[in-house]
Structures are given as structure tokens and as C-alpha cells.
Design an enzyme around this catalytic site. Structure first.
Site, PDB file in Angstrom:
ATOM      1  N   GLU A   1       0.822  -1.216   0.000  1.00 44.76           N
ATOM      2  CA  GLU A   1       0.000   0.000   0.000  1.00 44.76           C
ATOM      3  C   GLU A   1       0.857   1.268   0.000  1.00 44.76           C
ATOM      4  O   GLU A   1       1.067   1.890   1.040  1.00 44.76           O
ATOM      5  CB  GLU A   1      -0.953   0.025   1.208  1.00 44.76           C
ATOM      6  CG  GLU A   1      -1.896   1.224   1.184  1.00 44.76           C
ATOM      7  CD  GLU A   1      -2.780   1.345   2.418  1.00 44.76           C
ATOM      8  OE1 GLU A   1      -3.700   2.176   2.390  1.00 44.76           O
ATOM      9  OE2 GLU A   1      -2.550   0.627   3.413  1.00 44.76           O
TER      10      GLU A   1
ATOM     11  N   LYS B   1      -2.756  -2.015  -2.939  1.00 43.89           N
ATOM     12  CA  LYS B   1      -3.786  -1.115  -2.416  1.00 43.89           C
ATOM     13  C   LYS B   1      -3.335   0.302  -2.732  1.00 43.89           C
ATOM     14  O   LYS B   1      -2.333   0.791  -2.194  1.00 43.89           O
ATOM     15  CB  LYS B   1      -3.987  -1.319  -0.912  1.00 43.89           C
ATOM     16  CG  LYS B   1      -5.090  -0.413  -0.336  1.00 43.89           C
ATOM     17  CD  LYS B   1      -5.505  -0.823   1.069  1.00 43.89           C
ATOM     18  CE  LYS B   1      -6.547   0.126   1.626  1.00 43.89           C
ATOM     19  NZ  LYS B   1      -7.108  -0.314   2.925  1.00 43.89           N
TER      20      LYS B   1
END
Length: 299
Positions: free
Chosen positions: A181, A218
Site C-alpha cells: 500500500e 492497495k
């Protein structure tokens, strides 16, 4: 350790399922804010233990709600204390998978370093391999780790992505699937340019992974619609998921609906409008409406 058939079922669900990932992973720093939005102010609990008990009760209420099932929620990201806690008499990850059909993930990062070169790297994750072994024993499928990009600085973005993949390889070596992420701040004046640089850096590192070294990504919903489609199509990528990043639920869902190859992994948007004081009927209806809105944007 999870049986290989269960692991493959979870992986297939994450790769092909219709729905989104619920982020239930607020940590010590973000828990008071999450609780306040839920109607539990700091004068209503005394100390960290009581605070974490309150947030666990909130998460338990969400996980056991009628609409929180694999029909629309594919996975859920947990905080370490939540993983070690129980829901309905079972370890949380086990309750998620066995009772709700939802794939459990664990947040593993320990916060962010101060900004340098336009980015915030992850702080060192001490005892990572021990945590990963514990997570595997609990039946956790994968992990999530967050760093933040503040501006389109090529040096900084390269460093963030290199660190993400370095941690990701450790996760893979322990038999789990990492969600990488590298968030781009939605308020960045150079957001679109940062996302172009980020995409190129991620693609470069994906090409170094071997068969079986599969990851998830993400990412902030991009300024240019469809920007990350080619990453979603990469053979080493299980799924690309989107963070809401501070957008309102309505705006996050509207932007996400324009990304054909991203699904949601929202936190605040999922719990928007929920409060401890609500009777269960109202709570379940409000949560169900949030789930439905995020689901529709994801599919």
C-alpha cells in the site's frame, strides 16, 4: 498453519470474487478518532486497554452483522489485537472465514517515518517474521503495509516502492500474500504525476517476482481513470484494491466506479454514520446500506 486447500479457496475468492475488502485495522494512533466517530468519546473509557476493548466491541458488532458476509465483503483487514481477540467464541480470523466466508488479512506496518524526498517510508517492523508466523497459525491469509507519497519525487517514490516489495518478499517467504500500500495523498498538488511514477516503479518490481510470488496492491483511486488496469492484469497481481484516502463515501464510490479493475478497501467509509448508541436494527440497516454502496462501486 492453514490447510493448502483453504489457502487456495481464499486466493481464488480474492482474485475473482465480486465485492470489496473491509479495513478494520485502526491502530493505537487512529483508534480514538474512529471511536469518536462511533459515538465513544475519550471520557467514556480509561486507558488503552479499555479503548481497545471498545474498538473490539465495535468490530465484533460489524463482523457479526447480517450483511457482513462474503456475498459482498470478500476480505477484512485486522489490527494485531483484533487478530488475537475472539468473535463469537472463536479467534477473529477463524470466525471471519468459517462463519462469514470472509478472507482475513493483518495490518503489519508500525506507522510512518517523517517526510523525506516527498514521501513517508514505513518505520522498521521489528519482529516481523515472528508476527507472520503467529498470523499464519491464526489462519490469516495475507498482510497489509502502508507508506505515503506526498509529492511527485522520483527518488522518494522509488524508495517507497522498493521498501514495500522488500517487506512483501518477507511476507511471501512466510506463506502469506502481501497487500502493498504505497498511498498517494489525495491533497497532493502533483498527485497525477506521482501516480505515473508510482505505476512505473511498481511494474518494474512486479517483473522481478517469480511464479507463485503473488501480491495485491492497495492504491489511491487515480486521477486518470483506468491508470492501474495494466497492473491489475500483471500475472503476479492477485487484485488491485482502492483506499478511500479521505474522500467522502459518495465521492470515493463515484471515483471507484470509474475504475473497472479496482475494488474498494475502505475503512472510514464502511463505518460512516454508525454509532454505539444505535439499536441493532438501526445499526445493521446503516451498515448494510454502506456495504451495499461500496459493493456497487466495486462491481
Amino acid at each position: 498453519m492453514m490447510a493448502s486447500d483453504a489457502f487456495q479457496q481464499m486466493k481464488q475468492q480474492m482474485a475473482e470474487g465480486q465485492g470489496f475488502i473491509a479495513a478494520l485495522d485502526q491502530s493505537g494512533g487512529s483508534t480514538p478518532k474512529a471511536l469518536a466517530l462511533y459515538g465513544v468519546t475519550e471520557d467514556m473509557y480509561d486507558g488503552d486497554a479499555a479503548m481497545f476493548d471498545e474498538i473490539h466491541q465495535m468490530r465484533t458488532r460489524i463482523i457479526t452483522a447480517p450483511d457482513f458476509t462474503k456475498q459482498k465483503v470478500l476480505g477484512a483487514i485486522l489490527f494485531e489485537r483484533t487478530m488475537r481477540g475472539e468473535v463469537a467464541g472463536k479467534p477473529t480470523a477463524q470466525a471471519l472465514w468459517e462463519d462469514r466466508g470472509i478472507v482475513p488479512f493483518l495490518k503489519i506496518d508500525k506507522g510512518l517515518e517523517a517526510e523525506a524526498d516527498g514521501v513517508q517510508m514505513m518505520k522498521p517492523i521489528r519482529g516481523l517474521e515472528d508476527t507472520l508466523k503467529e498470523a499464519a497459525a491464526f489462519g490469516i491469509f495475507g498482510t497489509k503495509e502502508r507508506s505515503v507519497i506526498q509529492e511527485a519525487n522520483a527518488k522518494g517514490i522509488a524508495a517507497v516502492v522498493a521498501q514495500q516489495f522488500e517487506v512483501g518478499r518477507t511476507v511471501l517467504s512466510c506463506g502469506l500474500v502481501p497487500i502493498l500500500e504505497p498511498e498517494v495523498n489525495i491533497k497532493s498538488a502533483t498527485k497525477a504525476k506521482a501516480e505515473e511514477i508510482l505505476k512505473a516503479e511498481i511494474a518494474k518490481h512486479l517483473d522481478t517476482l517469480e511464479d507463485g510470488q503473488d501480491v495485491m496492491l492497495k492504491l489511491t483511486i487515480p486521477t486518470v481513470d483506468g491508470l492501474y488496469d495494466s497492473l491489475a492484469d500483471h500475472p503476479r497481481v492477485v487484485r488491485v484494491v482502492a483506499l478511500s484516502g479521505g474522500y467522502s463515501t459518495d465521492e470515493a464510490c463515484a471515483r471507484l466506479a470509474r475504475q473497472p479493475k479496482m475494488i474498494a478497501s475502505f475503512s472510514r467509509a464502511l463505518t460512516e454514520g454508525l454509532s454505539k448508541q444505535m439499536p441493532d436494527t438501526d445499526f445493521n440497516a446503516a451498515l448494510g446500506a454502506n456495504i451495499d454502496q461500496i459493493y456497487k462501486a466495486s462491481v
